[in-house]
Scaffold this motif. Structure first.
Motif, PDB file in Angstrom:
ATOM      1  N   ALA A   1     -42.536 -64.542   9.633  1.00  0.00           N
ATOM      2  CA  ALA A   1     -43.986 -64.368   9.707  1.00  0.00           C
ATOM      3  C   ALA A   1     -44.690 -65.243   8.676  1.00  0.00           C
ATOM      4  CB  ALA A   1     -44.354 -62.894   9.504  1.00  0.00           C
ATOM      5  N   VAL A   2     -44.175 -65.253   7.472  1.00  0.00           N
ATOM      6  CA  VAL A   2     -44.756 -66.079   6.408  1.00  0.00           C
ATOM      7  C   VAL A   2     -44.624 -67.562   6.750  1.00  0.00           C
ATOM      8  CG1 VAL A   2     -44.559 -66.745   3.970  1.00  0.00           C
ATOM      9  CG2 VAL A   2     -44.373 -64.337   4.632  1.00  0.00           C
ATOM     10  N   GLN A   3     -43.486 -67.944   7.334  1.00  0.00           N
ATOM     11  CA  GLN A   3     -43.273 -69.347   7.709  1.00  0.00           C
ATOM     12  C   GLN A   3     -44.270 -69.793   8.774  1.00  0.00           C
ATOM     13  OE1 GLN A   3     -41.153 -71.691   6.326  1.00  0.00           O
ATOM     14  NE2 GLN A   3     -42.390 -73.023   7.629  1.00  0.00           N
ATOM     15  N   VAL A   4     -44.579 -68.917   9.714  1.00  0.00           N
ATOM     16  CA  VAL A   4     -45.565 -69.256  10.745  1.00  0.00           C
ATOM     17  C   VAL A   4     -46.917 -69.550  10.099  1.00  0.00           C
ATOM     18  CG1 VAL A   4     -46.875 -68.362  12.714  1.00  0.00           C
ATOM     19  CG2 VAL A   4     -44.406 -67.977  12.579  1.00  0.00           C
ATOM     20  N   ALA A   5     -47.301 -68.710   9.148  1.00  0.00           N
ATOM     21  CA  ALA A   5     -48.565 -68.942   8.445  1.00  0.00           C
ATOM     22  C   ALA A   5     -48.543 -70.268   7.704  1.00  0.00           C
ATOM     23  CB  ALA A   5     -48.836 -67.792   7.479  1.00  0.00           C
ATOM     24  N   ARG A   6     -47.387 -70.592   7.145  1.00  0.00           N
ATOM     25  CA  ARG A   6     -47.246 -71.859   6.405  1.00  0.00           C
ATOM     26  C   ARG A   6     -47.352 -73.052   7.365  1.00  0.00           C
ATOM     27  NH1 ARG A   6     -42.475 -70.866   4.115  1.00  0.00           N
ATOM     28  NH2 ARG A   6     -43.466 -69.755   2.389  1.00  0.00           N
TER      29      ARG A   6
ATOM     30  N   ARG B   1     -52.403 -58.932   4.089  1.00  0.00           N
ATOM     31  CA  ARG B   1     -52.548 -60.173   3.308  1.00  0.00           C
ATOM     32  C   ARG B   1     -53.022 -61.310   4.208  1.00  0.00           C
ATOM     33  NH1 ARG B   1     -46.928 -61.297   0.537  1.00  0.00           N
ATOM     34  NH2 ARG B   1     -48.033 -63.263   0.123  1.00  0.00           N
ATOM     35  N   GLN B   2     -53.824 -62.183   3.634  1.00  0.00           N
ATOM     36  CA  GLN B   2     -54.258 -63.386   4.347  1.00  0.00           C
ATOM     37  C   GLN B   2     -53.223 -64.478   4.070  1.00  0.00           C
ATOM     38  OE1 GLN B   2     -58.299 -63.643   2.692  1.00  0.00           O
ATOM     39  NE2 GLN B   2     -59.082 -63.098   4.710  1.00  0.00           N
ATOM     40  N   LEU B   3     -52.163 -64.437   4.852  1.00  0.00           N
ATOM     41  CA  LEU B   3     -51.001 -65.278   4.578  1.00  0.00           C
ATOM     42  C   LEU B   3     -51.343 -66.759   4.618  1.00  0.00           C
ATOM     43  CD1 LEU B   3     -48.279 -63.385   6.647  1.00  0.00           C
ATOM     44  CD2 LEU B   3     -48.697 -63.257   4.186  1.00  0.00           C
ATOM     45  N   ALA B   4     -52.131 -67.177   5.605  1.00  0.00           N
ATOM     46  CA  ALA B   4     -52.440 -68.608   5.734  1.00  0.00           C
ATOM     47  C   ALA B   4     -53.185 -69.101   4.506  1.00  0.00           C
ATOM     48  CB  ALA B   4     -53.260 -68.859   6.995  1.00  0.00           C
ATOM     49  N   ARG B   5     -54.168 -68.339   4.053  1.00  0.00           N
ATOM     50  CA  ARG B   5     -54.934 -68.754   2.874  1.00  0.00           C
ATOM     51  C   ARG B   5     -54.058 -68.769   1.630  1.00  0.00           C
ATOM     52  NH1 ARG B   5     -60.379 -65.561   1.676  1.00  0.00           N
ATOM     53  NH2 ARG B   5     -60.820 -66.474   3.724  1.00  0.00           N
TER      54      ARG B   5
END
Length: 281
Positions: free
Chosen positions: A147-152, A215-219
């Motif tokens: 999930a975090v990688q997708v945001a990255r 959390r706003q992961l992308a930001r």
């Protein structure tokens, strides 16, 4: 116990329907990009016609989620899952809408020869579609790291989208006859960027379901990369100042030595090695 088992079955059915909708819109996006590349009007019409299925599934999933909230009153993770489902399904439906919008542009571009190959546009489509697929995989596997990688990955899509749009604007300046075509392709790129944004929204809700933290992961990921760039620049600047200071000290030492040598009395420089004649008595 029976009531709990019934609730778990209903919750699983809800998740299965969401996954089914996700795979459907992912495929619709793939078809619309294929139709764009091949100028396949028939395939584009199919994407447009099939959108009703996505709309119906969206309505059914939201109705089922609201029913679970009202009748089962879930708590903790179950509550987060049902609540997040109401948000994720909206993003999935919007991804389907973007696929339809791209298919409609195929219809308006029918019969036109592209001024340049759409290799970068195709890559942009692949990146956006991969984000959707990875978001669905993170949902199925409860995978926080994915999930975090997708945001990255959203940054890569934004960068490529900017590049594609700049290239299209350049073509419009060079050849005004291409303005209409390039304008539609600009909108295609914008739709693909929005697909990536919806995928990012999805993984933020998935992260919330699994951790209980919103959390706003992308930001955060974008801010982390910017911070790393700043730290690297500062470190390079410090190293540069250190090298400069070292050179300045060497120059200063050299100049000081020369100055001291110049201040010695005449002949003192060769005191130990003087070959002058002594006067005779």
């Amino acid at each position: 116990m029976i009531i709990r088992r019934t609730f778990e079955e209903q919750l699983q059915e809800l998740q299965d329907d969401m996954l089914r909708l996700g795979r459907f819109v992912e495929e619709a996006l793939s078809k619309s990009m294929e139709a764009l590349a091949k100028q396949d009007f028939t395939l584009a019409k199919q994407v447009i016609a099939d959108d009703d299925f996505a709309d119906d599934m969206d309505f059914g999933i939201q109705a089922r989620a609201m029913q679970l909230l009202a009748l089962q009153q879930p708590m903790a993770r179950d509550l987060r899952m049902v609540g997040a489902s109401l948000r994720i399904v909206v993003d999935l439906e919007r991804i389907g809408d973007h696929a339809v919008d791209i298919a409609k542009f195929v219809r308006s571009l029918a019969g036109q020869t592209y001024s340049k190959p759409l290799a970068d546009m195709a890559k942009l489509g692949d990146l956006s579609r991969k984000m959707v697929g990875d978001a669905l995989q993170a949902f199925v596997n409860h995978d926080i790291e994915l999930a975090v990688q997708v945001a990255r990955d959203d940054d890569a899509v934004d960068d490529l989208c900017d590049y594609v749009q700049n290239e299209l604007l350049s073509q419009m300046r060079d050849d005004p006859t291409r303005v209409e075509q390039c304008t539609r392709l600009l909108l295609v790129a914008r739709n693909l960027e929005r697909v990536a944004d919806h995928a990012t929204n999805m993984v933020e809700y998935i992260y919330y379901v699994e951790t209980g933290q919103m959390r706003q992961l992308a930001r955060e990921e974008h801010g982390h990369e910017a911070l790393m760039e700043i730290e690297t620049a500062e470190r390079n600047a410090v190293m540069g100042r250190g090298v400069l200071d070292h050179h300045q000290r060497e120059i200063k030492t050299s100049e000081t030595g020369v100055a001291l040598m110049g201040n010695l009395p005449d002949g003192e420089n060769f005191k130990n090695g003087s070959s002058g004649h002594e006067s005779k008595t």
